[in-house]
Motif scaffolding. Structure first.
Motif, PDB file in Angstrom:
ATOM      1  N   PHE A   1       0.827  -1.205   0.000  1.00 24.16           N
ATOM      2  CA  PHE A   1       0.000   0.000   0.000  1.00 24.16           C
ATOM      3  C   PHE A   1       0.865   1.262   0.000  1.00 24.16           C
ATOM      4  CE2 PHE A   1      -2.994  -3.155   1.584  1.00 24.16           C
ATOM      5  CZ  PHE A   1      -4.129  -2.854   0.837  1.00 24.16           C
ATOM      6  N   LEU A   2       1.960   1.220   0.756  1.00 26.17           N
ATOM      7  CA  LEU A   2       2.891   2.344   0.738  1.00 26.17           C
ATOM      8  C   LEU A   2       3.377   2.610  -0.682  1.00 26.17           C
ATOM      9  CD1 LEU A   2       4.851   4.426   2.001  1.00 26.17           C
ATOM     10  CD2 LEU A   2       6.441   2.527   2.419  1.00 26.17           C
ATOM     11  N   ASN A   3       3.762   1.571  -1.389  1.00 28.86           N
ATOM     12  CA  ASN A   3       4.272   1.726  -2.734  1.00 28.86           C
ATOM     13  C   ASN A   3       3.203   2.245  -3.687  1.00 28.86           C
ATOM     14  OD1 ASN A   3       6.841   1.590  -3.724  1.00 28.86           O
ATOM     15  ND2 ASN A   3       6.758  -0.546  -4.349  1.00 28.86           N
ATOM     16  N   ASN A   4       1.988   1.731  -3.551  1.00 35.11           N
ATOM     17  CA  ASN A   4       0.891   2.178  -4.414  1.00 35.11           C
ATOM     18  C   ASN A   4       0.606   3.665  -4.210  1.00 35.11           C
ATOM     19  OD1 ASN A   4      -1.122   0.942  -6.343  1.00 35.11           O
ATOM     20  ND2 ASN A   4      -2.540   1.951  -4.947  1.00 35.11           N
ATOM     21  N   TRP A   5       0.551   4.068  -2.940  1.00 32.80           N
ATOM     22  CA  TRP A   5       0.331   5.478  -2.583  1.00 32.80           C
ATOM     23  C   TRP A   5       1.465   6.351  -3.123  1.00 32.80           C
ATOM     24  CZ3 TRP A   5       3.079   8.130   1.545  1.00 32.80           C
ATOM     25  CH2 TRP A   5       2.525   9.349   1.933  1.00 32.80           C
ATOM     26  N   LEU A   6       2.708   5.892  -2.982  1.00 28.79           N
ATOM     27  CA  LEU A   6       3.854   6.671  -3.464  1.00 28.79           C
ATOM     28  C   LEU A   6       3.836   6.840  -4.979  1.00 28.79           C
ATOM     29  CD1 LEU A   6       6.832   5.393  -1.283  1.00 28.79           C
ATOM     30  CD2 LEU A   6       5.910   7.717  -1.354  1.00 28.79           C
TER      31      LEU A   6
ATOM     32  N   GLU B   1       5.497  21.446  16.242  1.00 30.43           N
ATOM     33  CA  GLU B   1       6.374  22.161  17.172  1.00 30.43           C
ATOM     34  C   GLU B   1       7.690  22.568  16.508  1.00 30.43           C
ATOM     35  OE1 GLU B   1       5.523  23.285  19.939  1.00 30.43           O
ATOM     36  OE2 GLU B   1       4.019  22.002  20.885  1.00 30.43           O
ATOM     37  N   LEU B   2       8.083  21.845  15.452  1.00 33.49           N
ATOM     38  CA  LEU B   2       9.266  22.217  14.674  1.00 33.49           C
ATOM     39  C   LEU B   2       8.957  23.316  13.666  1.00 33.49           C
ATOM     40  CD1 LEU B   2      10.768  18.663  13.957  1.00 33.49           C
ATOM     41  CD2 LEU B   2      11.651  20.375  15.565  1.00 33.49           C
ATOM     42  N   GLU B   3       7.685  23.762  13.669  1.00 32.82           N
ATOM     43  CA  GLU B   3       7.208  24.876  12.819  1.00 32.82           C
ATOM     44  C   GLU B   3       7.148  24.519  11.332  1.00 32.82           C
ATOM     45  OE1 GLU B   3       5.852  27.585  14.233  1.00 32.82           O
ATOM     46  OE2 GLU B   3       6.293  26.552  16.113  1.00 32.82           O
ATOM     47  N   TYR B   4       6.632  23.337  11.044  1.00 33.39           N
ATOM     48  CA  TYR B   4       6.400  22.905   9.660  1.00 33.39           C
ATOM     49  C   TYR B   4       4.927  22.604   9.463  1.00 33.39           C
ATOM     50  CZ  TYR B   4      11.417  22.433   8.874  1.00 33.39           C
ATOM     51  OH  TYR B   4      12.766  22.683   8.733  1.00 33.39           O
ATOM     52  N   SER B   5       4.421  22.913   8.264  1.00 31.84           N
ATOM     53  CA  SER B   5       3.084  22.469   7.882  1.00 31.84           C
ATOM     54  C   SER B   5       3.177  20.997   7.499  1.00 31.84           C
ATOM     55  CB  SER B   5       2.559  23.287   6.695  1.00 31.84           C
ATOM     56  OG  SER B   5       2.414  24.643   7.049  1.00 31.84           O
ATOM     57  N   VAL B   6       2.120  20.253   7.802  1.00 27.42           N
ATOM     58  CA  VAL B   6       2.197  18.805   7.578  1.00 27.42           C
ATOM     59  C   VAL B   6       0.864  18.264   7.079  1.00 27.42           C
ATOM     60  CG1 VAL B   6       1.680  18.338  10.022  1.00 27.42           C
ATOM     61  CG2 VAL B   6       2.769  16.576   8.622  1.00 27.42           C
ATOM     62  N   MET B   7       0.954  17.387   6.082  1.00 31.11           N
ATOM     63  CA  MET B   7      -0.205  16.607   5.641  1.00 31.11           C
ATOM     64  C   MET B   7      -0.002  15.172   6.084  1.00 31.11           C
ATOM     65  SD  MET B   7      -1.516  15.485   1.841  1.00 31.11           S
ATOM     66  CE  MET B   7      -2.083  17.084   1.285  1.00 31.11           C
ATOM     67  N   TYR B   8      -1.044  14.598   6.684  1.00 34.95           N
ATOM     68  CA  TYR B   8      -1.005  13.180   7.035  1.00 34.95           C
ATOM     69  C   TYR B   8      -1.947  12.423   6.108  1.00 34.95           C
ATOM     70  CZ  TYR B   8      -1.684   8.711   9.108  1.00 34.95           C
ATOM     71  OH  TYR B   8      -1.748   7.364   9.258  1.00 34.95           O
ATOM     72  N   ASN B   9      -1.487  11.279   5.605  1.00 35.13           N
ATOM     73  CA  ASN B   9      -2.320  10.359   4.814  1.00 35.13           C
ATOM     74  C   ASN B   9      -2.181   8.950   5.344  1.00 35.13           C
ATOM     75  OD1 ASN B   9      -2.280  11.373   1.267  1.00 35.13           O
ATOM     76  ND2 ASN B   9      -3.062  12.409   3.056  1.00 35.13           N
ATOM     77  N   ASP B  10      -3.292   8.195   5.359  1.00 36.83           N
ATOM     78  CA  ASP B  10      -3.189   6.742   5.435  1.00 36.83           C
ATOM     79  C   ASP B  10      -2.703   6.250   4.077  1.00 36.83           C
ATOM     80  OD1 ASP B  10      -3.991   6.523   8.030  1.00 36.83           O
ATOM     81  OD2 ASP B  10      -5.905   5.551   7.613  1.00 36.83           O
ATOM     82  N   VAL B  11      -2.028   5.100   4.045  1.00 33.51           N
ATOM     83  CA  VAL B  11      -1.471   4.645   2.776  1.00 33.51           C
ATOM     84  C   VAL B  11      -2.453   3.825   1.938  1.00 33.51           C
ATOM     85  CG1 VAL B  11       0.941   4.760   3.464  1.00 33.51           C
ATOM     86  CG2 VAL B  11      -0.380   2.659   3.903  1.00 33.51           C
ATOM     87  N   ASP B  12      -3.679   3.620   2.431  1.00 36.53           N
ATOM     88  CA  ASP B  12      -4.690   3.004   1.566  1.00 36.53           C
ATOM     89  C   ASP B  12      -5.451   4.086   0.804  1.00 36.53           C
ATOM     90  OD1 ASP B  12      -6.029   3.983   3.788  1.00 36.53           O
ATOM     91  OD2 ASP B  12      -7.410   2.280   3.950  1.00 36.53           O
ATOM     92  N   MET B  13      -4.700   5.092   0.388  1.00 36.18           N
ATOM     93  CA  MET B  13      -5.235   6.200  -0.401  1.00 36.18           C
ATOM     94  C   MET B  13      -4.525   6.268  -1.741  1.00 36.18           C
ATOM     95  SD  MET B  13      -5.682   9.323   2.335  1.00 36.18           S
ATOM     96  CE  MET B  13      -7.120   9.359   3.402  1.00 36.18           C
ATOM     97  N   VAL B  14      -5.155   6.919  -2.691  1.00 38.01           N
ATOM     98  CA  VAL B  14      -4.567   7.156  -4.007  1.00 38.01           C
ATOM     99  C   VAL B  14      -4.836   8.610  -4.398  1.00 38.01           C
ATOM    100  CG1 VAL B  14      -4.828   6.685  -6.477  1.00 38.01           C
ATOM    101  CG2 VAL B  14      -4.661   4.789  -4.874  1.00 38.01           C
ATOM    102  N   TRP B  15      -3.785   9.282  -4.850  1.00 37.73           N
ATOM    103  CA  TRP B  15      -3.928  10.653  -5.335  1.00 37.73           C
ATOM    104  C   TRP B  15      -4.323  10.626  -6.812  1.00 37.73           C
ATOM    105  CZ3 TRP B  15      -0.055  14.804  -3.296  1.00 37.73           C
ATOM    106  CH2 TRP B  15       0.020  14.751  -1.898  1.00 37.73           C
ATOM    107  N   MET B  16      -5.404  11.306  -7.134  1.00 37.55           N
ATOM    108  CA  MET B  16      -5.856  11.436  -8.521  1.00 37.55           C
ATOM    109  C   MET B  16      -5.463  12.788  -9.116  1.00 37.55           C
ATOM    110  SD  MET B  16      -7.562   8.546  -8.791  1.00 37.55           S
ATOM    111  CE  MET B  16      -8.804   8.655 -10.079  1.00 37.55           C
ATOM    112  N   ALA B  17      -5.278  13.764  -8.243  1.00 42.40           N
ATOM    113  CA  ALA B  17      -4.901  15.116  -8.665  1.00 42.40           C
ATOM    114  C   ALA B  17      -4.158  15.781  -7.516  1.00 42.40           C
ATOM    115  CB  ALA B  17      -6.142  15.925  -9.059  1.00 42.40           C
ATOM    116  N   ASP B  18      -3.581  16.929  -7.762  1.00 42.83           N
ATOM    117  CA  ASP B  18      -2.802  17.647  -6.757  1.00 42.83           C
ATOM    118  C   ASP B  18      -3.731  18.225  -5.689  1.00 42.83           C
ATOM    119  OD1 ASP B  18      -1.113  19.273  -5.285  1.00 42.83           O
ATOM    120  OD2 ASP B  18      -0.098  20.111  -7.040  1.00 42.83           O
ATOM    121  N   PRO B  19      -3.573  17.840  -4.415  1.00 37.49           N
ATOM    122  CA  PRO B  19      -4.460  18.362  -3.370  1.00 37.49           C
ATOM    123  C   PRO B  19      -4.098  19.753  -2.869  1.00 37.49           C
ATOM    124  CG  PRO B  19      -2.910  16.827  -2.410  1.00 37.49           C
ATOM    125  CD  PRO B  19      -2.634  16.821  -3.885  1.00 37.49           C
TER     126      PRO B  19
END
Length: 361
Positions: A109-114, A183-201
């Protein structure tokens, strides 16, 4: 007899001549050959020694671990000591990174998501939070610096079922990881890896909101639905999905993560109440909504699996508008893979070698 003695005498003279000649097979007409050979030999000796030194220095760094658990002691020690504080700035681009949490059973799933992320040119900002050392070493051997393990590593050698204690232990670490990144002052997106990107979010993540999230309900919303936190459901809380979250490093986002951690501690897993991290996330949102700028992402772009995979009329009506598809509302490792295959969203078999940063694992 004289002829025999004469022959023996001649052979003895020839042997003495050969022993006295340092180059018995070389042409005597080449007086400089010995000197040239000596220079030529020294040159090759220097070249050979140089090659040995270079190989001795370079090869240990190039050698990948032998299988998932193998590798040189130096490499293993290096990644064991690698921290979030080091990994986040290494991976982040323009102050933003994409994070997932993975254990070894979920490599496919990690590979598919990547692969889906790589097609949209965002893979360089991905950080894999490894939930076991096998994942840590496997990812970093192929993609150095893109995996980190936050000790202690839970027992994740098997794919835990939704609702199990193992699943709770695995997912309940998530808000702590995300809070540390904030706390390190970064914006972050979290995804589960049973997801697929179809377009740029990222075009959907504009503005200065604290926390962006998706609804997990399957009822179809109007295209221009409100972006406010939905009203509570029958259980007194909302049904927001904890599997796709984006946050800026604001006080509001940090407050939500802290509250999420508190709710998880107040609602631990038990045989009677087989909880997971999502109810606690919803309680955290509900109880901080007056203090935090929350933003519900459009359903048409970020549909739950219960809508996308089960309402094909809606899918056809909204074709071309989908951004991230979540393969939820189904349990079971093989069932999820089959569903992805049935909908043409399983890329690992055909594209892993060319399109995943990890290759075929």
């Amino acid at each position: 007899m004289k002829n025999v003695m004469s022959s023996i005498h001649q052979r003895q003279q020839q042997q003495q001549h050969l022993l006295s000649d340092p180059n018995p097979i070389s042409p005597r007409s080449s007086p400089n050959w010995g000197r040239s050979a000596a220079v030529f030999g020294r040159t090759w000796l220097v070249a050979l020694l140089t090659l040995v030194v270079v190989l001795g220095v370079v090869l240990p760094d190039l050698r990948a671990p032998d299988g998932i658990f193998g590798g040189s002691k130096v490499a293993v020690s290096k990644w064991r000591d690698y921290t979030l504080e080091e990994a986040v700035p290494f991976v982040a681009k323009n102050g933003t990174l994409i994070v997932c949490a993975v254990s070894q059973p979920y490599f496919p799933f990690l590979n598919n998501w990547l692969i889906s992320i790589s097609r949209l040119k965002h893979q360089d900002k991905v950080l894999v939070i490894a939930e076991d050392y096998a994942t840590l070493f496997a990812v970093n051997s192929r993609w150095p610096g893109h995996a980190v393990l936050v000790p202690p590593a839970p027992d994740t050698q098997v794919a835990h079922k939704f609702g199990s204690q193992g699943f709770f232990n695995f997912t309940s670490r998530r808000p702590s990881h995300l809070l540390y990144i904030l706390e390190l002052e970064y914006s972050v997106m979290y995804n589960d890896v049973d997801m697929v990107w179809m377009a740029d979010p990222f075009p959907y993540l504009q503005g200065d909101h604290d926390v962006y999230f998706t609804d997990d309900m399957t009822a179809v919303k109007p295209l221009n639905h409100s972006h406010d936190l939905p009203p509570p459901g029958k259980k007194g809380r909302t049904y927001i999905c904890s599997c796709m979250i984006f946050m800026h490093p604001t006080d509001g986002a940090k407050l939500v993560m802290k509250k999420w951690i508190e709710e998880l501690q107040a609602q631990p897993w038990s045989n009677v109440k087989k909880s997971n991290d999502q109810p606690a996330f919803n309680w955290a949102l509900n109880r901080t909504s007056a203090q935090v700028d929350l933003y519900l992402l459009p359903q048409v772009a970020f549909p739950t699996g219960g809508l996308y995979f089960k309402n094909q009329t809606w899918v056809q009506e909204t074709k071309g508008l989908h951004v991230i598809i979540h393969n939820n509302y189904i349990t079971g490792f093989e069932k999820k893979i089959k569903r992805f295959r049935d909908f043409g969203l399983w890329f690992v078999d055909d594209y892993a070698v060319l399109e995943s940063p990890l290759g075929r694992i």
